[in-house]
Scaffold this active site. Structure first.
Site, mmCIF file in Angstrom:
data_model
loop_
_atom_site.group_PDB
_atom_site.id
_atom_site.type_symbol
_atom_site.label_atom_id
_atom_site.label_comp_id
_atom_site.label_asym_id
_atom_site.label_seq_id
_atom_site.Cartn_x
_atom_site.Cartn_y
_atom_site.Cartn_z
ATOM 1 N N HIS A 1 0.836 -1.199 0.000
ATOM 2 C CA HIS A 1 0.000 0.000 0.000
ATOM 3 C C HIS A 1 0.876 1.256 0.000
ATOM 4 O O HIS A 1 0.677 2.173 -0.801
ATOM 5 C CB HIS A 1 -0.907 -0.030 1.243
ATOM 6 C CG HIS A 1 -1.701 1.214 1.459
ATOM 7 N ND1 HIS A 1 -3.015 1.327 1.074
ATOM 8 C CD2 HIS A 1 -1.379 2.391 2.042
ATOM 9 C CE1 HIS A 1 -3.460 2.534 1.406
ATOM 10 N NE2 HIS A 1 -2.482 3.194 1.996
ATOM 11 N N GLU A 2 1.842 1.295 0.889
ATOM 12 C CA GLU A 2 2.715 2.470 0.983
ATOM 13 C C GLU A 2 3.615 2.593 -0.241
ATOM 14 O O GLU A 2 3.914 3.701 -0.688
ATOM 15 C CB GLU A 2 3.532 2.426 2.271
ATOM 16 C CG GLU A 2 2.708 2.400 3.551
ATOM 17 C CD GLU A 2 1.751 3.574 3.747
ATOM 18 O OE1 GLU A 2 1.913 4.624 3.075
ATOM 19 O OE2 GLU A 2 0.834 3.447 4.567
ATOM 20 N N HIS B 1 1.703 4.464 -2.675
ATOM 21 C CA HIS B 1 1.809 5.914 -2.500
ATOM 22 C C HIS B 1 3.095 6.442 -3.133
ATOM 23 O O HIS B 1 3.089 7.483 -3.792
ATOM 24 C CB HIS B 1 1.772 6.296 -1.016
ATOM 25 C CG HIS B 1 0.408 6.261 -0.421
ATOM 26 N ND1 HIS B 1 -0.665 6.956 -0.945
ATOM 27 C CD2 HIS B 1 -0.060 5.617 0.677
ATOM 28 C CE1 HIS B 1 -1.736 6.744 -0.201
ATOM 29 N NE2 HIS B 1 -1.401 5.925 0.788
#
Length: 137
Positions: free
Chosen positions: A67-68, A71
């Site tokens: 997920h990060e 980003h």
């Protein structure tokens, strides 16, 4: 997003978010982030960091890393926190995109079996099933 993920996997020969982060020079750290924060991404002095809550299960740590990483790849220059209360019930556009990136990355090398439910598929891949329920398919 599919093309970006395909390029990452082809270049680094893996869909493991930890290995991709290492190859990209993103520093991954584990620490106690408290009750509501699973992970965060930030940049400091041109260095990139992902911090993952150290009390999460292995599956959640892997998902949060992906997920990060999403980003980092999708939202360059934006520091975002992966907050439990924002990620499940009222996710913003950037959080939904990062969740989708994570699921697509983690599921890129395999496909659901015939008649396999999405929940079973996620369970087999080690993707927290509650994450998938909020993705647009």
């Amino acid at each position: 997003m599919d093309e970006l993920i395909d390029k990452l996997i082809k270049k680094y020969k893996t869909n493991c978010p930890f290995a991709i982060c290492q190859a990209l020079g993103i520093h991954v750290r584990f620490m106690d982030l408290g009750g509501g924060t699973k992970g965060l991404y930030y940049r400091k002095l041109r260095r990139r960091f992902i911090v993952i809550h150290n009390e999460l299960s292995v599956e959640w740590q892997r998902f949060v890393c992906a997920h990060e990483l999403g980003h980092d790849r999708l939202h360059k220059g934006i520091n975002r926190f992966f907050l439990e209360e924002n990620s499940y019930f009222a996710p913003g556009k950037l959080e939904r995109q990062a969740n989708r990136f994570a699921v697509l990355l983690l599921s890129a090398t395999t496909h659901p079996e015939q008649d396999e439910s999405l929940e079973s598929y996620y369970l087999r891949l080690g993707i927290p099933p509650e994450v998938g329920f909020f993705l647009d398919h």
